[in-house]
Design a protein around this motif. Sequence first.
Motif, PDB file in Angstrom:
ATOM      1  N   LEU A 361       2.629  -7.401   7.242  1.00 61.83           N
ATOM      2  CA  LEU A 361       2.213  -8.127   8.442  1.00 61.83           C
ATOM      3  C   LEU A 361       1.395  -9.356   8.074  1.00 61.83           C
ATOM      4  O   LEU A 361       0.526  -9.304   7.200  1.00 61.83           O
ATOM      5  N   CYS A 603       3.971   1.622   4.367  1.00 63.22           N
ATOM      6  CA  CYS A 603       3.604   1.884   5.761  1.00 63.22           C
ATOM      7  C   CYS A 603       4.574   1.130   6.665  1.00 63.22           C
ATOM      8  O   CYS A 603       4.674  -0.105   6.588  1.00 63.22           O
ATOM      9  N   LYS A 605       4.463   0.501   9.826  1.00 60.65           N
ATOM     10  CA  LYS A 605       3.878  -0.347  10.866  1.00 60.65           C
ATOM     11  C   LYS A 605       3.278  -1.632  10.309  1.00 60.65           C
ATOM     12  O   LYS A 605       3.257  -2.654  10.993  1.00 60.65           O
ATOM     13  N   SER A 606       2.787  -1.588   9.086  1.00 61.88           N
ATOM     14  CA  SER A 606       2.123  -2.777   8.538  1.00 61.88           C
ATOM     15  C   SER A 606       2.925  -3.464   7.438  1.00 61.88           C
ATOM     16  O   SER A 606       2.702  -4.632   7.155  1.00 61.88           O
ATOM     17  N   TYR A 608       2.585  -2.867   4.390  1.00 63.06           N
ATOM     18  CA  TYR A 608       1.786  -2.774   3.166  1.00 63.06           C
ATOM     19  C   TYR A 608       2.103  -1.460   2.442  1.00 63.06           C
ATOM     20  O   TYR A 608       2.747  -0.563   2.993  1.00 63.06           O
ATOM     21  N   CYS A 614      -1.884   6.460   6.476  1.00 66.30           N
ATOM     22  CA  CYS A 614      -0.764   5.899   7.233  1.00 66.30           C
ATOM     23  C   CYS A 614       0.085   7.045   7.776  1.00 66.30           C
ATOM     24  O   CYS A 614       0.458   7.955   7.028  1.00 66.30           O
ATOM     25  N   CYS A 632      -2.526  -0.467   2.885  1.00 69.07           N
ATOM     26  CA  CYS A 632      -2.561  -0.853   4.291  1.00 69.07           C
ATOM     27  C   CYS A 632      -3.998  -0.946   4.823  1.00 69.07           C
ATOM     28  O   CYS A 632      -4.740   0.044   4.778  1.00 69.07           O
ATOM     29  N   TYR A 634      -4.737  -1.680   8.015  1.00 66.46           N
ATOM     30  CA  TYR A 634      -4.710  -1.618   9.480  1.00 66.46           C
ATOM     31  C   TYR A 634      -4.813  -0.195  10.045  1.00 66.46           C
ATOM     32  O   TYR A 634      -4.908  -0.031  11.250  1.00 66.46           O
ATOM     33  N   HIS A 635      -4.748   0.805   9.208  1.00 68.53           N
ATOM     34  CA  HIS A 635      -4.873   2.170   9.703  1.00 68.53           C
ATOM     35  C   HIS A 635      -6.316   2.673   9.511  1.00 68.53           C
ATOM     36  O   HIS A 635      -6.888   2.529   8.429  1.00 68.53           O
ATOM     37  N   PHE A 664      -3.197   2.744  14.215  1.00 70.64           N
ATOM     38  CA  PHE A 664      -2.852   1.401  13.736  1.00 70.64           C
ATOM     39  C   PHE A 664      -3.652   0.408  14.575  1.00 70.64           C
ATOM     40  O   PHE A 664      -3.439   0.266  15.777  1.00 70.64           O
ATOM     41  N   LEU A 666      -5.180  -3.521  14.937  1.00 69.99           N
ATOM     42  CA  LEU A 666      -5.188  -4.926  14.538  1.00 69.99           C
ATOM     43  C   LEU A 666      -6.508  -5.571  14.906  1.00 69.99           C
ATOM     44  O   LEU A 666      -7.190  -5.124  15.836  1.00 69.99           O
TER      45      LEU A 666
END
Length: 783
Positions: A361, A603, A605-606, A608, A614, A632, A634-635, A664, A666
Amino acid sequence: MLKFINYIKRNKIKSAIVVVLIVAYYFCLPQKLFKDPNATVITSESDELLGALIAEDGQWRFPASDSIPAKFKACILQFEDEYFYTHPGFNPVSIFKALKSNLNSGNVKRGGSTITQQVIRLSRKGQSRTYFEKVKEIILATRLEFRLSKNAILNLYASYAPFGGNVVGIDAASWRYFNRDASNLSWAESATLAVLPNTPSLIYPGKNQQQLLEKRNWLLKKLLKNGIIDELTYELSIVEDLPQKPYPLPQIAPHLLQKIAKKHRGERIKTTVKIGLQEQTNRIVKQHYQRLKQNEIYNISVLVLGVKTREVLTYIGNSPTDKSHQNSVDIIDKPRSTGSILKPFLYASMLDAGDLLPNALVADVPTQFGNYQPENFNKSYDGAVFANEALSRSLNVPAVRMLQEFGLDRFYHYLKQLGLKDLKHDASYYGLSLALGGAESNLWDLCKSYAGMASTLNHFNANSSQYFTNEFCQPIYNSNESIDFGQLRNEKEIFDAASIFLTFESMKQVNRPEGDDSWEFYDSSQEVAWKTGTSFGFRDAWAIGITKDYVVGVWVGNADGEGRPGLVGVQTAAPILFDVFDLLPKSTWFNPPYDEMINVNICKKSGYRASTICDDTEMRFIQASGKKTAPCPYHKIVHLDATEQFQVNSTCESISKINSTPLFVLPPLQAYYFKNKNPFYKSIPPYRSDCAETTEVAMEFIYPNQQSTIFLPKDFDGNTNNLVLKVAHSKPELELYWYVDNQFIGSTKDIHDMAVLPSSGDHTITVMDELGNVLKHNITITE
């Protein structure tokens, strides 16, 4: 031998005279008979004429050929010199008959010259036709017979004989009078050309047609009589029409002809161009030109390269426009603003350096760097977007943010390694706009660079995971040249194979322009990695596509730099790109370079590398250098109650009832835009009312950006419009307090928008939430 030596001693003067005569005879013939300038001629890889540029003296004189067609050879021998292969350079019988005829008539009626003598006369242009000159010709002719073979002499005659007007030589004559190569002439056409050099100033196509017809038919009759042609061929030949006027020479690749003439003026160059592909692409360009000129877009250039050979297969420097729209300008090597066409290089550079994973992301939010504020083409933001999607959708803001994070100087170094010669300033001159068209490049260098990337990937898979040292070499258009890719080694030249493969995988996903639902009509039937670009002001439209075997580059615009509405890469250049790809043999897709890749847990969703928390992961192959990227970010573990609607902690809930869930999350500004396009995005639930909050909060300005200069327009009544301030908060339910220059102006809750009307000048905007967190921005107001 002793007698011979004694004779020389007794006759020293005679011997000396003989030696002098022998030496004079040996050196009497110039080393180079013809010094006339030649036309510049280019042919295709199958040796078909692509075009010619007239010689500097205004003559259509092709460079001398090393062979002549059999039909013309038979005709010229029967008409000019039937005993050519038996005489020593002159024919005593013919000379005697000519002398007798001329003496009887009192003037020159017959020449009696052999083809060898005529070659000498042609080389000694301007000499009067006297008996003394004839003796010179005979001497020089015999000397020429010693120097060259009969066939070589015949080739010289065919190459330098006059054929009327400004046409010299059989090759030029066949194209000018019959519009085809000499090897494809009929017996009647060959006979027509064979009789022309006899009196080229009096008889040629379009002049004295009856005399020309009689001479041609006389020669055809002689061919029949001597058994060279049969009766049927003769009957068919004598009814063929004579040419009436010269044809214009083919101009199938006129701008390549100009390019070659700069270095090879007066030469015949066999190019690598495939004539069928060139002609079909010419038709495609003409069709699109007819449509685009309705919008006052007049210029198009197309370049097709073979990846494996690096040969130029098609070269179209400009569209078939007129002189007022610079039809003679070859745009392929001219610097033009790049638009987004450099973005794949940035993506590949970050992958290669290990600073990015293919689908990690990246932020897509309003961004400002000093006075520079990039915008996406559609003026909207996604909040956060996968890097490969940002590339395939050509989003500007993520690209600039990626460049800023990667480092301007680092990216500039990669571009210089690619050999983009139009980067003539240092990195600071271009700034962060380098990724969006702040620099100039040309179609030649760009196609060369993408071909080098494709070739690197091909060679890596074919050569035990090794790299060549000279992958990013210059393409070739001369068939006598070949590419030297250098030596094999373990080290990459610029990009590693995995970074290239992953970049092409991202480019392959480009299947429609932003906001254009009709893009499916442009889809190619084969997998193509491609990218478009549009320069600022709609001045340049680009499209470049890559497969395992081919690179196709297209530029559309106006040579004078005039911008036009609708001059967008995806609308004007991309349709041409895929029309050309439809002409090419289908290519299979690139093989993954697994030796430069590692299989890691990602991951979903991200994008990464997956952290231990995650909640949705998968195994994916990434470039080996990507293993150093962070996990990641973002988690986060969030403590929820049994309903999962509220956050709790030990102050309000027993530990056994707390549900620790990975979420998750942001940053606030990214989340603000992300949730508008991703309805399933879940914000962190608020704390239950009976809990003491311990979680850190965050807030960011949505508008305006830091150090913004803002113009406040007036409405129809002359009143200045308000400035609407917007803030994203990780806990929107908290109350925010707004200040302008330390003056309180109001508070907001849930939706944090505040309308203000500041005066012109500099101001400080301050926002404080009820927990005491403070955010400040400086802005300048103009009216």
